[in-house]
Design an enzyme around this catalytic site. Structure first.
Site, mmCIF file in Angstrom:
data_model
loop_
_atom_site.group_PDB
_atom_site.id
_atom_site.type_symbol
_atom_site.label_atom_id
_atom_site.label_comp_id
_atom_site.label_asym_id
_atom_site.label_seq_id
_atom_site.Cartn_x
_atom_site.Cartn_y
_atom_site.Cartn_z
ATOM 1 N N GLN A 114 0.843 -0.927 0.680
ATOM 2 C CA GLN A 114 0.125 -0.266 -0.027
ATOM 3 C C GLN A 114 0.866 1.318 0.080
ATOM 4 O O GLN A 114 0.264 2.758 0.758
ATOM 5 C CB GLN A 114 -1.261 -0.307 1.404
ATOM 6 C CG GLN A 114 -2.378 -1.183 1.075
ATOM 7 C CD GLN A 114 -3.011 -0.813 2.003
ATOM 8 O OE1 GLN A 114 -2.771 -0.404 3.574
ATOM 9 N NE2 GLN A 114 -4.367 -1.654 1.176
ATOM 10 N N MET A 467 -26.551 13.815 -21.060
ATOM 11 C CA MET A 467 -25.951 14.797 -22.203
ATOM 12 C C MET A 467 -24.621 13.689 -23.369
ATOM 13 O O MET A 467 -24.566 15.132 -24.404
ATOM 14 C CB MET A 467 -24.758 15.805 -21.085
ATOM 15 C CG MET A 467 -23.808 17.088 -22.134
ATOM 16 S SD MET A 467 -25.601 18.152 -22.395
ATOM 17 C CE MET A 467 -25.726 18.751 -21.092
#
Length: 553
Positions: A114, A467
């Site tokens: 990580q 859109m």
């Protein structure tokens, strides 16, 4: 007193007046979360469902208040999940501090579990970022981060803290936050006089305001300035609410989906005064539309001058301060003929709606406006619904419209609404979304429910990426490639699964009653409002076309 790094961090947040943090825990920030447990009476932590939601919530908090929003995430994927939210804040000049954990210092650069170079990743989308290498640096870095986020043109700052730094101990001494000085060192008398000369000579001025008028708190000065020179005022998307929608001089939004009055006035004015705006391509798609006008640009950021369009005069500085110096020097104007012409254009801007029994976007939004008396905080996602809100909802006050303008982030609305509601618990907060946008971060419904934040989510559901669908119709010969949403998700049942309330509007007669029920609820509500996929956002200017070439049907 002697504290560990995590405790020093929280003490510094208290110094800065932070009362709310949005975050999600993980291994690298466990020391910070342990400190937040100890300080839970001082700072409210809202646990989000996804780190992107934390960034959007911090952003919404900042837009609703003008204060710095704060989000917190662990290292690696936790940190990278903040990136879209940080970029959203950066594009719209929103003050935010993002705090990330990192692996311990000996493990940095070893591709540890990580681990990610979050300062490198976010360098282009932050005003500044820091990695804290020693606990002794921590207090001053946190103080500087908040100062940078607020000073000048606001924006996000990231602070990355390795886990072992949060465990180190050192002495802590409280300090008062550094005052943000008004940015006036570039305001010169020469620049003021040049602008005054152009303004006094103009017969047909048009003011174009951007989001900077809200950041600087200059709404009252803009009104005074406009009234003194009798200039019409057009607004960018980010400026809505900064100039009252019901003011006699307001012509509405300008740009790709702007009003006829704003767009056509821009082609007929002889002086174009841009204040706290950056000449975005969605406003000035083709500069030929104002080629015959002189242009004045007033902005706090010198980098914006002559970046997108060349100007005849400019003033660099805080807008409030600039206007305070400019207003006494300009000559009052009547502009009767010009205002009469603009008034004729405003009449053209009044939409002519068909007498339809169908649920139309304008009808729903106008009823929402009536029921809230224009006094709600409206957050949106991005797409047709966003433009319909900009066109039909009447914003009278600053910091009541929360939307992603520059980056155009679908999935922004619900997290931002949560942040706005946490900041302003006594205000009605409505997130207006589309079915495509809502699906991106609908998991934040769990956050709204768990944190007891009764926001209303109004989903303009046309079973399409509206859109995208519209552009495919106009510019791609109706090849609707993957813009029809075939998902069978039931938004009412989804809301109920999260322990929210689910309502549906299927007929025009239901609109008012359902909206009333939602607005009066004391729990989060999802309203599934069914509209037709063929509904368009009009008028529209095609990309790259002059601003006065409007598609109206």
């Amino acid at each position: 007193m002697i504290l560990n790094g995590a405790e020093i961090l929280v003490e510094c947040l208290k110094e800065q007046g932070v009362d709310t943090i949005f975050g999600f825990p993980g291994g690298a920030v466990l020391n910070i979360y342990d400190a937040l447990y100890k300080y839970q009476e001082d700072i409210n932590h809202i646990l989000v469902s996804h780190e992107q939601g934390a960034a959007h919530a911090a952003d919404g908090y900042a837009r609703a208040t003008g204060k710095v929003g704060v989000c917190l995430a662990t290292s690696g994927p936790g940190a990278t999940n903040l990136v879209t939210g940080i970029a959203t804040a950066y594009m719209d000049s929103i003050p935010m501090v993002a705090i990330t954990g990192n692996v311990t210092r000996p493990l940095i650069g070893r591709d540890s579990f990580q681990e990610v170079d979050i300062t490198g990743i976010t360098m282009p989308i932050t005003k500044h970022n820091f990695m804290v290498r020693d606990v002794k640096e921590l207090p001053n870095i946190i103080r500087e981060a908040f100062h940078i986020a607020r000073e000048g043109r606001p924006g996000p700052v990231l602070v990355d803290i390795p886990k072992d730094v949060t465990a180190q101990k050192d002495s802590y001494e409280r300090k008062e936050p550094k005052t943000v000085e008004v940015s006036d060192k570039y305001i010169t008398e020469q620049a003021i006089e040049k602008a005054v000369k152009l303004i006094n000579e103009a017969e047909r001025p048009l003011i174009y305001v951007g989001g900077g008028i809200i950041s600087s708190g200059a709404s009252e000065e803009i009104i005074e300035f406009a009234e003194k020179i009798n200039s019409p005022v057009s607004s960018s998307l980010m400026a809505l609410g900064g100039f009252p929608a019901n003011h006699r001089l307001h012509t509405g939004m300008i740009g790709m989906h702007g009003t006829k009055a704003s767009n056509l006035s821009a082609t007929k004015c002889d002086l174009f005064i841009a204040i706290g705006a950056r000449f975005s391509d969605r406003v000035i798609s083709n500069e030929a539309h104002i080629a015959n006008a002189k242009i004045i640009h007033i902005d706090i950021d010198i980098a914006e001058i002559n970046k997108n369009i060349n100007v005849d005069s400019y003033i660099i500085g805080d807008l409030k301060e600039v206007l305070k110096r400019l207003i006494p020097k300009v000559t009052p104007k009547c502009c009767d003929e010009w205002l009469k012409k603009v008034e004729e254009l405003q009449k053209l801007s009044i939409p002519q709606y068909e007498n339809s029994d169908a649920i139309t976007p304008h009808y729903v939004i106008e009823k929402l406006n009536e029921l809230t008396e224009g006094d709600a905080i409206i957050a949106t996602d991005v797409g047709q619904h966003q433009m319909w809100i900009a066109q039909y909802y009447k914003f009278y006050n600053p910091r009541t419209f929360v939307t992603s303008g520059g980056l155009g982030t679908m999935g922004f609305g619900l997290g931002a609404a949560i942040g706005a509601k946490a900041a302003k618990p006594d205000k009605k907060v409505v997130c207006v979304s589309g079915d495509g946008s809502f699906m991106m971060n609908c998991n934040e419904l769990a956050t709204a429910v768990s944190a007891d934040l009764p926001v209303v989510i109004l989903v303009m559901n046309n079973h399409a990426l509206g859109m995208v669908h519209q552009w495919q119709q106009f510019f791609y010969e109706e090849r609707y490639s993957h813009s029809i949403i075939e998902k069978k998700t039931d938004f009412v049942k989804l809301a109920e699964a999260y322990s929210a309330k689910g309502l549906r509007i299927t007929s025009k007669e239901e609109v008012v009653d359902v909206l009333k029920e939602a607005l009066n609820s004391d729990v989060p509500v999802v309203v599934d409002c069914l509209i037709e996929a063929e509904r368009k956002v009009l008028p529209m200017v095609a990309p790259g076309a002059p601003i006065d070439q409007l598609i109206c049907e």
